[in-house]
Design a protein around this motif. Structure first.
Motif, PDB file in Angstrom:
ATOM      1  N   TYR A 271      -1.808  22.601  -6.088  1.00  0.00           N
ATOM      2  CA  TYR A 271      -1.799  23.641  -7.126  1.00  0.00           C
ATOM      3  C   TYR A 271      -3.048  23.669  -7.989  1.00  0.00           C
ATOM      4  N   GLU A 272      -3.811  22.587  -7.995  1.00  0.00           N
ATOM      5  CA  GLU A 272      -4.997  22.578  -8.857  1.00  0.00           C
ATOM      6  C   GLU A 272      -6.284  22.523  -8.040  1.00  0.00           C
ATOM      7  N   ASN A 273      -6.093  22.669  -6.686  1.00  0.00           N
ATOM      8  CA  ASN A 273      -7.270  22.720  -5.825  1.00  0.00           C
ATOM      9  C   ASN A 273      -8.156  21.479  -5.852  1.00  0.00           C
ATOM     10  N   LYS A 274      -7.539  20.321  -6.142  1.00  0.00           N
ATOM     11  CA  LYS A 274      -8.340  19.097  -6.143  1.00  0.00           C
ATOM     12  C   LYS A 274      -8.490  18.597  -4.707  1.00  0.00           C
ATOM     13  N   ASP A 275      -9.500  17.752  -4.514  1.00  0.00           N
ATOM     14  CA  ASP A 275      -9.778  17.220  -3.188  1.00  0.00           C
ATOM     15  C   ASP A 275      -8.855  16.031  -2.888  1.00  0.00           C
ATOM     16  N   LEU A 276      -8.200  16.087  -1.722  1.00  0.00           N
ATOM     17  CA  LEU A 276      -7.233  15.044  -1.360  1.00  0.00           C
ATOM     18  C   LEU A 276      -7.875  13.653  -1.325  1.00  0.00           C
ATOM     19  N   ILE A 277      -9.033  13.565  -0.706  1.00  0.00           N
ATOM     20  CA  ILE A 277      -9.697  12.260  -0.577  1.00  0.00           C
ATOM     21  C   ILE A 277     -10.035  11.695  -1.962  1.00  0.00           C
ATOM     22  N   LYS A 278     -10.565  12.555  -2.823  1.00  0.00           N
ATOM     23  CA  LYS A 278     -10.942  12.095  -4.169  1.00  0.00           C
ATOM     24  C   LYS A 278      -9.718  11.656  -4.962  1.00  0.00           C
ATOM     25  N   GLU A 279      -8.634  12.427  -4.855  1.00  0.00           N
ATOM     26  CA  GLU A 279      -7.411  12.082  -5.597  1.00  0.00           C
ATOM     27  C   GLU A 279      -6.840  10.747  -5.121  1.00  0.00           C
ATOM     28  N   LEU A 280      -6.820  10.552  -3.802  1.00  0.00           N
ATOM     29  CA  LEU A 280      -6.328   9.281  -3.262  1.00  0.00           C
ATOM     30  C   LEU A 280      -7.224   8.133  -3.723  1.00  0.00           C
ATOM     31  N   ALA A 281      -8.536   8.375  -3.702  1.00  0.00           N
ATOM     32  CA  ALA A 281      -9.488   7.325  -4.084  1.00  0.00           C
ATOM     33  C   ALA A 281      -9.263   6.892  -5.529  1.00  0.00           C
TER      34      ALA A 281
ATOM     35  N   PHE B 218       0.840  -1.199   0.000  1.00  0.00           N
ATOM     36  CA  PHE B 218       0.000   0.000   0.000  1.00  0.00           C
ATOM     37  C   PHE B 218       0.881   1.257   0.000  1.00  0.00           C
ATOM     38  N   ALA B 219       1.875   1.265   0.894  1.00  0.00           N
ATOM     39  CA  ALA B 219       2.749   2.440   1.005  1.00  0.00           C
ATOM     40  C   ALA B 219       3.455   2.683  -0.322  1.00  0.00           C
ATOM     41  N   GLY B 220       3.904   1.626  -0.979  1.00  0.00           N
ATOM     42  CA  GLY B 220       4.603   1.740  -2.259  1.00  0.00           C
ATOM     43  C   GLY B 220       3.733   2.394  -3.324  1.00  0.00           C
ATOM     44  N   ILE B 221       2.474   1.988  -3.378  1.00  0.00           N
ATOM     45  CA  ILE B 221       1.556   2.544  -4.378  1.00  0.00           C
ATOM     46  C   ILE B 221       1.316   4.034  -4.108  1.00  0.00           C
ATOM     47  N   ILE B 222       1.136   4.369  -2.838  1.00  0.00           N
ATOM     48  CA  ILE B 222       0.888   5.779  -2.504  1.00  0.00           C
ATOM     49  C   ILE B 222       2.135   6.614  -2.808  1.00  0.00           C
ATOM     50  N   GLN B 223       3.310   6.086  -2.408  1.00  0.00           N
ATOM     51  CA  GLN B 223       4.555   6.817  -2.668  1.00  0.00           C
ATOM     52  C   GLN B 223       4.757   7.070  -4.168  1.00  0.00           C
ATOM     53  N   LYS B 224       4.493   6.039  -4.941  1.00  0.00           N
ATOM     54  CA  LYS B 224       4.709   6.123  -6.384  1.00  0.00           C
ATOM     55  C   LYS B 224       3.848   7.216  -7.026  1.00  0.00           C
ATOM     56  N   ASN B 225       2.638   7.382  -6.484  1.00  0.00           N
ATOM     57  CA  ASN B 225       1.711   8.348  -7.075  1.00  0.00           C
ATOM     58  C   ASN B 225       1.688   9.677  -6.327  1.00  0.00           C
ATOM     59  N   TRP B 226       2.540   9.754  -5.289  1.00  0.00           N
ATOM     60  CA  TRP B 226       2.393  10.875  -4.375  1.00  0.00           C
ATOM     61  C   TRP B 226       2.612  12.250  -5.021  1.00  0.00           C
ATOM     62  N   GLU B 227       3.654  12.384  -5.845  1.00  0.00           N
ATOM     63  CA  GLU B 227       3.941  13.685  -6.452  1.00  0.00           C
ATOM     64  C   GLU B 227       2.757  14.185  -7.283  1.00  0.00           C
ATOM     65  N   LYS B 228       2.182  13.253  -8.023  1.00  0.00           N
ATOM     66  CA  LYS B 228       1.022  13.571  -8.851  1.00  0.00           C
ATOM     67  C   LYS B 228      -0.159  14.031  -7.981  1.00  0.00           C
ATOM     68  N   ILE B 229      -0.401  13.269  -6.911  1.00  0.00           N
ATOM     69  CA  ILE B 229      -1.523  13.608  -6.027  1.00  0.00           C
ATOM     70  C   ILE B 229      -1.278  14.977  -5.378  1.00  0.00           C
ATOM     71  N   ARG B 230      -0.058  15.174  -4.866  1.00  0.00           N
ATOM     72  CA  ARG B 230       0.265  16.412  -4.147  1.00  0.00           C
ATOM     73  C   ARG B 230       0.114  17.640  -5.064  1.00  0.00           C
ATOM     74  N   THR B 231       0.630  17.512  -6.266  1.00  0.00           N
ATOM     75  CA  THR B 231       0.537  18.626  -7.213  1.00  0.00           C
ATOM     76  C   THR B 231      -0.915  18.991  -7.485  1.00  0.00           C
ATOM     77  N   ARG B 232      -1.709  17.988  -7.718  1.00  0.00           N
ATOM     78  CA  ARG B 232      -3.117  18.255  -8.029  1.00  0.00           C
ATOM     79  C   ARG B 232      -3.857  18.882  -6.843  1.00  0.00           C
ATOM     80  N   VAL B 233      -3.505  18.432  -5.637  1.00  0.00           N
ATOM     81  CA  VAL B 233      -4.188  18.963  -4.459  1.00  0.00           C
ATOM     82  C   VAL B 233      -3.695  20.377  -4.140  1.00  0.00           C
TER      83      VAL B 233
END
Ligand SMILES: Nc1nc2c(ncn2[C@@H]2O[C@H](COP(=O)(O)OP(=O)(O)O)[C@@H](O)[C@H]2O)c(=O)[nH]1
Ligand SMILES: [Mg+2]
Length: 390
Positions: A159-169, A142-157
């Motif tokens: 700088y693009e005002n996306k919702d953290l929960i939705k992006e993680l989902a 689980f941690a590996g999958i989150i880490q791998k996608n983390w930069e993408k998720i963080r940027t969207r949340v």
């Protein structure tokens, strides 16, 4: 909904899986069987509503034995747990692929300590290592999958005002993880915004999320040969059920042959036919060493605990004729369904058929004979006649 059976090689997964997926001949041709060889149908046990109505029932999607309703649930025999599986070692990729489909895991452990971590016969192995190892392996995945996608998720949340929960989902949707799981995990792990996700927080969140979205139950299998009393040592520390998968399989097979009367999960069986000395000896052993000591073989108990205890399901019975408690052909209590605790009448209607859900008018609670509305909350064992428009 899917229950995963997982464990190292030789722990007894296939025996456990085979026992659970073996049912009476009449329902052996049940439709949703064998999409893949390691997917099967098991049955959870609950008191059948036929007792309440004092009727004899004619189940279609399920079966009834001694006033116990056995309701189908999908099972997957998860292949290839070996060290390093989360990095794709061994059968790692298949392991993860099987695993991602499961909503709850039953970890079959060789509690006798006679199987080492590679599944080879051995002596004095500590089953506690297996218990720790499995959750560790899945947590890291689980941690590996989150880490791998983390930069993408963080940027969207950020700088693009996306919702953290939705992006993680979105990133975790393949793992059977939903927004509810994520929300709870963020709360429990104490990370409430993307900026707080440092390396440590990602791992803490991943572990919490794993525990919430893929809870693990432990089946202490081979309890019949647990001479080092590992079960006694571990039972205070973990949620752990003593199990003898081999005994359950033997009892179900003897039942199927008509040699004994046995309802899965029962503390006893009745001998019905003349037995050969070898059969008699095996059954005497099961009675003396398993049933009389632990109260059951533990196999049915594990499945029931996973579905009712962990996944919080209830059993409900939709019917078409409220006076006969039957379908339109007169089959009494034909179907039993598993549905989330707290579900409403209209949610059951949708489960029966989309059309019945969308055209829902009202329903009748057949036990109380009361008319109920769409938001009426269902209770375990409820029998409902749903009225829908045309
Ligand atoms: N003594 C004992 N042996 C068992 C039990 N369950 C399974 N076994 C044996 O353990 C071995 C491995 O079982 P299997 O189901 O193939 O394990 P898997 O590799 O995890 O699928 C087989 O020889 C089984 O007969 C049990 O409850 N007690
Ligand atoms: Mg196997």
């Amino acid at each position: 909904m899917m229950v995963g059976v997982v464990g190292k090689p030789n722990a007894g997964k296939s025996t456990f899986f085979k026992a659970l997926t073996m049912a009476d001949a009449e329902i052996a041709n049940f439709p949703f069987t064998t999409i893949k060889p390691n997917i099967g149908v098991g049955y959870v046990r609950s008191e059948c509503a036929c007792g309440f109505f004092k009727l004899s029932c004619s189940p279609k999607n399920s079966y009834c034995q001694g006033s116990n309703r056995f309701t189908p649930v999908k099972l997957i025999d998860v292949a290839g747990l070996v060290p390093g599986a989360h990095e794709g070692k061994g059968l790692g990729n298949q392991f993860l692929d099987d695993l991602r489909q499961a909503d709850v895991l039953i970890h079959v452990v060789d509690v006798s300590g006679r199987t080492n971590e590679r599944g080879e016969p051995s002596e004095g192995c500590d089953p506690e290592n297996d218990i720790r190892f499995l959750s560790e392996e899945i947590d890291l995945w689980f941690a590996g999958i989150i880490q791998k996608n983390w930069e993408k998720i963080r940027t969207r949340v950020q700088y693009e005002n996306k919702d953290l929960i939705k992006e993680l989902a979105v990133q975790l949707s393949g793992l059977q993880v939903n927004e509810g799981h994520i929300k709870r995990a963020l709360d429990e792990a104490g990370v409430d915004e993307a900026a707080k996700f440092t390396g440590d927080a990602i791992e803490r969140f991943a572990r919490t999320l794993r525990a919430i979205s893929k809870p693990i139950m432990i089946a202490a299998n081979k309890i019949d040969v647990d001479t080092s009393k590992n079960y006694e040592r571990l039972k205070g520390k973990y949620e752990i059920t003593p199990v003898c998968a081999e005994a359950e399989l033997a009892l179900r097979e003897a039942g199927k042959k008509g040699l004994i009367g046995y309802t899965p999960g029962d503390p006893k069986f009745d001998v019905k036919a003349g037995l050969e000395p070898k059969q008699q000896k095996a059954l005497d052993f099961i009675k003396a060493k398993i049933l009389d000591v632990y109260g059951s073989t533990g196999v049915q108990q594990c499945l029931n605990a996973a579905v009712f205890g962990v996944l919080k399901q209830i059993v409900v019975y939709p019917v078409e004729n409220e006076s006969k408690i039957s379908d339109s052909k007169g089959n009494v209590l034909p179907d039993s369904y598993l549905i989330n605790e707290g579900s409403t009448a209209v949610e059951l209607a949708y489960k029966v058929h989309t059309d019945i859900g969308s055209k829902f008018i009202s329903a009748i609670d057949c036990k109380t004979k009361m008319r109920v509305g769409r938001d009426h909350r269902l209770k375990d064992g409820d029998v409902l006649k749903i009225m829908a428009g045309r």
